[in-house]
Design a protein around this motif. Structure first.
Motif, mmCIF file in Angstrom:
data_model
loop_
_atom_site.group_PDB
_atom_site.id
_atom_site.type_symbol
_atom_site.label_atom_id
_atom_site.label_comp_id
_atom_site.label_asym_id
_atom_site.label_seq_id
_atom_site.Cartn_x
_atom_site.Cartn_y
_atom_site.Cartn_z
ATOM 1 N N ASP A 106 20.547 113.237 -37.170
ATOM 2 C CA ASP A 106 19.854 114.519 -37.324
ATOM 3 C C ASP A 106 19.854 114.981 -38.778
ATOM 4 N N THR A 107 20.956 114.725 -39.479
ATOM 5 C CA THR A 107 21.016 115.092 -40.895
ATOM 6 C C THR A 107 20.032 114.268 -41.721
ATOM 7 N N LEU A 108 19.975 112.962 -41.453
ATOM 8 C CA LEU A 108 19.024 112.102 -42.160
ATOM 9 C C LEU A 108 17.584 112.493 -41.848
ATOM 10 N N ARG A 109 17.339 112.849 -40.612
ATOM 11 C CA ARG A 109 15.982 113.263 -40.223
ATOM 12 C C ARG A 109 15.575 114.539 -40.947
ATOM 13 N N LEU A 110 16.460 115.520 -40.967
ATOM 14 C CA LEU A 110 16.152 116.778 -41.640
ATOM 15 C C LEU A 110 15.952 116.570 -43.138
ATOM 16 N N ALA A 111 16.807 115.755 -43.749
ATOM 17 C CA ALA A 111 16.678 115.495 -45.184
ATOM 18 C C ALA A 111 15.384 114.739 -45.490
ATOM 19 N N SER A 112 15.027 113.781 -44.644
ATOM 20 C CA SER A 112 13.792 113.016 -44.866
ATOM 21 C C SER A 112 12.562 113.899 -44.746
ATOM 22 N N PHE A 113 12.519 114.716 -43.705
ATOM 23 C CA PHE A 113 11.359 115.578 -43.501
ATOM 24 C C PHE A 113 11.242 116.610 -44.623
ATOM 25 N N ALA A 114 12.366 117.207 -45.006
ATOM 26 C CA ALA A 114 12.328 118.218 -46.065
ATOM 27 C C ALA A 114 11.886 117.608 -47.393
ATOM 28 N N THR A 115 12.353 116.396 -47.688
ATOM 29 C CA THR A 115 11.969 115.740 -48.942
ATOM 30 C C THR A 115 10.492 115.378 -48.949
ATOM 31 N N VAL A 116 10.007 114.835 -47.838
ATOM 32 C CA VAL A 116 8.588 114.472 -47.758
ATOM 33 C C VAL A 116 7.706 115.711 -47.883
ATOM 34 N N LEU A 117 8.096 116.804 -47.237
ATOM 35 C CA LEU A 117 7.307 118.033 -47.331
ATOM 36 C C LEU A 117 7.314 118.590 -48.753
ATOM 37 N N ALA A 118 8.463 118.514 -49.421
ATOM 38 C CA ALA A 118 8.539 119.009 -50.803
ATOM 39 C C ALA A 118 7.679 118.155 -51.734
ATOM 40 N N PHE A 119 7.768 116.837 -51.606
ATOM 41 C CA PHE A 119 6.949 115.954 -52.442
ATOM 42 C C PHE A 119 5.462 116.126 -52.131
ATOM 43 N N SER A 120 5.141 116.348 -50.863
ATOM 44 C CA SER A 120 3.738 116.565 -50.493
ATOM 45 C C SER A 120 3.197 117.842 -51.117
ATOM 46 N N LEU A 121 4.050 118.850 -51.202
ATOM 47 C CA LEU A 121 3.619 120.101 -51.823
ATOM 48 C C LEU A 121 3.332 119.910 -53.308
#
Length: 214
Positions: free
Chosen positions: A5-20
């Motif tokens: 769950d921690t890896l999932r949250l970190a991956s999603f947050a990083t992808v969303l930040a880079f996408s922004l």
């Protein structure tokens, strides 16, 4: 919180930040290069579209999985399908952006003007963050598939399972909610009051004093 769950949250947050970041730079390029440099404008438009699609798909499934249980958006099959779709889009976006340099390694320090250096670094930012998003999504999909295979080997029904329960199912500690019985709390009954009030209806002995003998 489990490691998955921690890896999932970190991956999603990083992808969303880079996408922004890619969305902001690409939007700026589209507004500046429209009708001037068609090839660069097309590449920027594609990166802009991929960034918007990423936010449109990834943010809702992250929000739903955190706030609500039982939604089909939290299923393992749905999330892997969406992440696979985004992985293909970011691969295409990164490849398209990289092809614009025609295989030439750009050195922004050699730019003649400040404006040219700024454009060069913006191009490198779009290229780098696109490849990073592709790499992060690829790593997350591989990890999720590994956990799904481990859960299937333990006899779990994986594809309609919530993604937040995948780690527990893979480790064998997941339990079916229908088999869990709620324990009833029984309070301790109040003890009866054994205190007895004193009785005042007992007969009172009369005292008769004896007279003095003469």
């Amino acid at each position: 919180m489990a490691l998955f769950d921690t890896l999932r949250l970190a991956s999603f947050a990083t992808v969303l930040a880079f996408s922004l970041i890619v969305l902001g730079i690409s939007g700026y390029w589209v507004s500046q290069l429209q009708g001037v440099a068609t090839s660069f404008a097309t590449s920027s438009s594609f990166s802009l579209a991929v960034s918007v699609i990423t936010w449109a798909f990834m943010f809702p499934i992250l929000l739903v999985s955190a706030l609500r249980r039982g939604s089909f958006l939290s299923w393992v099959a749905i999330e892997l399908g969406i992440c696979g779709f985004l992985w293909v889009l970011w691969l295409a976006s990164a490849s398209y952006t990289t092809s614009m340099s025609a295989g030439i390694t750009l050195n922004c320090d050699l730019a003649l003007t400040t404006e040219a250096e700024s454009v060069c670094r913006q191009y490198q930012a779009i290229q780098a963050f696109s490849w990073l998003n592709w790499l992060i999504l690829f790593a997350y999909i591989v990890i999720a598939v590994i956990f799904a295979v481990k859960a299937m080997n333990k006899g779990q029904s994986v594809w309609t399972m919530e993604i937040t329960d995948l780690a527990a199912a893979a480790s064998g500690s997941a339990t079916d909610g229908s088999t869990i019985a709620a324990s009833n709390y029984t309070g301790k009954a109040p003890e009866p009051n054994h205190y007895q009030q004193p009785q005042y209806n007992q007969p009172v002995q009369q005292y008769h004093p004896q007279g003095a003998q003469v």
